[in-house]
Design a protein around this motif. Structure first.
Motif, PDB file in Angstrom:
ATOM      1  N   GLY A 144       0.789  -1.215   0.000  1.00  0.00           N
ATOM      2  CA  GLY A 144       0.000   0.000   0.000  1.00  0.00           C
ATOM      3  C   GLY A 144       0.824   1.268   0.000  1.00  0.00           C
ATOM      4  N   GLY A 145       2.111   1.119   0.217  1.00  0.00           N
ATOM      5  CA  GLY A 145       3.002   2.266   0.250  1.00  0.00           C
ATOM      6  C   GLY A 145       3.509   2.657  -1.121  1.00  0.00           C
ATOM      7  N   SER A 146       4.485   3.563  -1.116  1.00  0.00           N
ATOM      8  CA  SER A 146       5.035   4.099  -2.359  1.00  0.00           C
ATOM      9  C   SER A 146       6.545   4.057  -2.345  1.00  0.00           C
ATOM     10  CB  SER A 146       4.575   5.547  -2.556  1.00  0.00           C
ATOM     11  OG  SER A 146       3.173   5.632  -2.659  1.00  0.00           O
ATOM     12  N   LEU A 147       7.103   4.033  -3.542  1.00  0.00           N
ATOM     13  CA  LEU A 147       8.551   4.016  -3.714  1.00  0.00           C
ATOM     14  C   LEU A 147       8.862   4.662  -5.044  1.00  0.00           C
ATOM     15  CD1 LEU A 147      10.720   2.731  -1.829  1.00  0.00           C
ATOM     16  CD2 LEU A 147      10.746   0.763  -3.360  1.00  0.00           C
ATOM     17  N   ARG A 148      10.016   5.315  -5.127  1.00  0.00           N
ATOM     18  CA  ARG A 148      10.426   5.911  -6.389  1.00  0.00           C
ATOM     19  C   ARG A 148      11.803   5.389  -6.775  1.00  0.00           C
ATOM     20  NH1 ARG A 148      11.848  12.201  -7.973  1.00  0.00           N
ATOM     21  NH2 ARG A 148      10.736  12.235  -9.966  1.00  0.00           N
ATOM     22  N   LEU A 149      11.874   4.777  -7.917  1.00  0.00           N
ATOM     23  CA  LEU A 149      13.140   4.297  -8.449  1.00  0.00           C
ATOM     24  C   LEU A 149      13.694   5.319  -9.442  1.00  0.00           C
ATOM     25  CD1 LEU A 149      12.308   0.552  -9.176  1.00  0.00           C
ATOM     26  CD2 LEU A 149      13.041   1.618  -7.031  1.00  0.00           C
ATOM     27  N   SER A 150      15.007   5.419  -9.474  1.00  0.00           N
ATOM     28  CA  SER A 150      15.681   6.307 -10.419  1.00  0.00           C
ATOM     29  C   SER A 150      16.745   5.522 -11.174  1.00  0.00           C
ATOM     30  CB  SER A 150      16.348   7.473  -9.694  1.00  0.00           C
ATOM     31  OG  SER A 150      15.402   8.242  -8.987  1.00  0.00           O
ATOM     32  N   CYS A 151      17.028   5.982 -12.370  1.00  0.00           N
ATOM     33  CA  CYS A 151      18.071   5.360 -13.188  1.00  0.00           C
ATOM     34  C   CYS A 151      18.893   6.477 -13.821  1.00  0.00           C
ATOM     35  CB  CYS A 151      17.448   4.485 -14.256  1.00  0.00           C
ATOM     36  SG  CYS A 151      18.618   3.805 -15.461  1.00  0.00           S
ATOM     37  N   SER A 152      20.174   6.441 -13.590  1.00  0.00           N
ATOM     38  CA  SER A 152      21.071   7.413 -14.214  1.00  0.00           C
ATOM     39  C   SER A 152      21.912   6.703 -15.266  1.00  0.00           C
ATOM     40  CB  SER A 152      21.975   8.052 -13.163  1.00  0.00           C
ATOM     41  OG  SER A 152      22.793   7.063 -12.563  1.00  0.00           O
ATOM     42  N   SER A 153      22.473   7.497 -16.155  1.00  0.00           N
ATOM     43  CA  SER A 153      23.235   6.921 -17.256  1.00  0.00           C
ATOM     44  C   SER A 153      24.540   7.661 -17.460  1.00  0.00           C
ATOM     45  CB  SER A 153      22.401   6.988 -18.544  1.00  0.00           C
ATOM     46  OG  SER A 153      23.171   6.572 -19.659  1.00  0.00           O
ATOM     47  N   SER A 154      25.516   6.937 -17.989  1.00  0.00           N
ATOM     48  CA  SER A 154      26.785   7.564 -18.331  1.00  0.00           C
ATOM     49  C   SER A 154      26.641   8.365 -19.624  1.00  0.00           C
ATOM     50  CB  SER A 154      27.868   6.488 -18.496  1.00  0.00           C
ATOM     51  OG  SER A 154      27.489   5.562 -19.500  1.00  0.00           O
ATOM     52  N   ARG A 155      25.489   8.213 -20.257  1.00  0.00           N
ATOM     53  CA  ARG A 155      25.181   8.929 -21.489  1.00  0.00           C
ATOM     54  C   ARG A 155      23.908   9.749 -21.266  1.00  0.00           C
ATOM     55  NH1 ARG A 155      23.664   5.563 -26.992  1.00  0.00           N
ATOM     56  NH2 ARG A 155      22.208   7.075 -27.847  1.00  0.00           N
ATOM     57  N   TYR A 156      23.766  10.841 -21.980  1.00  0.00           N
ATOM     58  CA  TYR A 156      22.610  11.733 -21.892  1.00  0.00           C
ATOM     59  C   TYR A 156      21.316  10.933 -22.067  1.00  0.00           C
ATOM     60  CZ  TYR A 156      20.064  16.089 -23.013  1.00  0.00           C
ATOM     61  OH  TYR A 156      19.215  17.158 -23.028  1.00  0.00           O
ATOM     62  N   ILE A 157      20.453  10.971 -21.035  1.00  0.00           N
ATOM     63  CA  ILE A 157      19.225  10.179 -21.025  1.00  0.00           C
ATOM     64  C   ILE A 157      18.370  10.468 -22.262  1.00  0.00           C
ATOM     65  CG2 ILE A 157      16.981   9.971 -19.885  1.00  0.00           C
ATOM     66  CD1 ILE A 157      18.934   8.293 -18.453  1.00  0.00           C
ATOM     67  N   ALA A 158      18.269  11.728 -22.638  1.00  0.00           N
ATOM     68  CA  ALA A 158      17.428  12.099 -23.777  1.00  0.00           C
ATOM     69  C   ALA A 158      17.945  11.532 -25.093  1.00  0.00           C
ATOM     70  CB  ALA A 158      17.312  13.614 -23.872  1.00  0.00           C
ATOM     71  N   GLY A 159      19.180  11.039 -25.067  1.00  0.00           N
ATOM     72  CA  GLY A 159      19.749  10.479 -26.285  1.00  0.00           C
ATOM     73  C   GLY A 159      19.240   9.091 -26.620  1.00  0.00           C
ATOM     74  N   PHE A 160      18.574   8.454 -25.679  1.00  0.00           N
ATOM     75  CA  PHE A 160      18.003   7.132 -25.930  1.00  0.00           C
ATOM     76  C   PHE A 160      16.614   7.275 -26.529  1.00  0.00           C
ATOM     77  CE2 PHE A 160      21.342   4.883 -24.057  1.00  0.00           C
ATOM     78  CZ  PHE A 160      21.695   5.450 -22.838  1.00  0.00           C
ATOM     79  N   HIS A 161      16.321   6.516 -27.559  1.00  0.00           N
ATOM     80  CA  HIS A 161      14.995   6.596 -28.176  1.00  0.00           C
ATOM     81  C   HIS A 161      13.918   6.013 -27.267  1.00  0.00           C
ATOM     82  CE1 HIS A 161      16.303   8.196 -31.970  1.00  0.00           C
ATOM     83  NE2 HIS A 161      17.180   7.223 -32.127  1.00  0.00           N
ATOM     84  N   SER A 162      14.266   4.969 -26.560  1.00  0.00           N
ATOM     85  CA  SER A 162      13.305   4.318 -25.677  1.00  0.00           C
ATOM     86  C   SER A 162      14.015   3.824 -24.424  1.00  0.00           C
ATOM     87  CB  SER A 162      12.614   3.158 -26.387  1.00  0.00           C
ATOM     88  OG  SER A 162      13.562   2.266 -26.942  1.00  0.00           O
ATOM     89  N   MET A 163      13.281   3.864 -23.324  1.00  0.00           N
ATOM     90  CA  MET A 163      13.787   3.351 -22.057  1.00  0.00           C
ATOM     91  C   MET A 163      12.675   2.598 -21.365  1.00  0.00           C
ATOM     92  SD  MET A 163      16.345   6.282 -20.601  1.00  0.00           S
ATOM     93  CE  MET A 163      17.255   5.037 -19.657  1.00  0.00           C
ATOM     94  N   ALA A 164      13.063   1.752 -20.436  1.00  0.00           N
ATOM     95  CA  ALA A 164      12.053   0.911 -19.797  1.00  0.00           C
ATOM     96  C   ALA A 164      12.516   0.440 -18.437  1.00  0.00           C
ATOM     97  CB  ALA A 164      11.737  -0.293 -20.679  1.00  0.00           C
ATOM     98  N   TRP A 165      11.548  -0.035 -17.680  1.00  0.00           N
ATOM     99  CA  TRP A 165      11.807  -0.737 -16.427  1.00  0.00           C
ATOM    100  C   TRP A 165      11.319  -2.172 -16.593  1.00  0.00           C
ATOM    101  CZ3 TRP A 165      14.599   1.148 -12.475  1.00  0.00           C
ATOM    102  CH2 TRP A 165      14.769   2.537 -12.389  1.00  0.00           C
TER     103      TRP A 165
END
Length: 120
Positions: free
Chosen positions: A15-36
Motif C-alpha cells: 500500500g506504500g510508495s517508492l520511487r526508483l531512479s536510473c542514471s546513465s553515463s550517457r545523456y538520457i534524452a539520447g536514448f529513443h526508448s527506455m524501460a523498467w
C-alpha cells in the motif's frame, strides 16, 4: 560503453510508495526508448513500463494505474504507488534504440545491474 545505474530500491509495506531512479553515463534524452523490467523471486524477468523520446508510455497490465514512468534530462524514474507483495523483485533499467515505447526485452541494448524492491 553505456552504463545504467538504478537507485531507490528498498523495503516498503504493501500500500506504500517508492520511487526508483536510473542514471546513465550517457545523456538520457539520447536514448529513443527506455524501460523498467523486474524479476520476481524464482521467476523470469518481466516488463513493467516503457517510455519513448516523445513521452509515450506503455505499462504492463499488472501495474497500470499504480506505477508511472517518466524521465528528465538526467534520470529515468519509476513512481510506484499502492505497491503489492507481488511487486517484489529486482528492478532493472534498460535503454534502447526503438523509436516507440516497447515492452519487448530484445529491443533494449543496455541494462543496469538492478535494485531490489521488497514489499511486505
Amino acid at each position: 560503453d553505456v552504463q545504467l545505474v538504478e537507485s531507490g530500491g528498498g523495503s516498503v509495506q504493501a500500500g506504500g510508495s517508492l520511487r526508483l531512479s536510473c542514471s546513465s553515463s550517457r545523456y538520457i534524452a539520447g536514448f529513443h526508448s527506455m524501460a523498467w523490467f523486474r524479476q520476481p523471486p524464482g521467476k523470469e524477468r518481466e516488463a513493467v513500463a516503457s517510455i519513448d523520446s516523445d513521452g509515450n508510455t506503455l505499462y504492463a497490465d499488472s501495474v497500470k494505474g499504480r506505477f508511472a514512468i517518466s524521465k528528465d534530462r538526467a534520470f529515468l524514474y519509476l513512481n510506484m504507488n499502492d505497491v503489492k507483495r507481488e511487486d517484489t523483485g529486482v528492478y532493472y533499467c534498460a535503454a534502447g534504440s526503438s523509436l516507440s515505447a516497447t515492452l519487448v526485452p530484445v529491443a533494449y541494448n543496455f541494462w543496469g545491474q538492478g535494485t531490489q524492491v521488497t514489499v511486505s
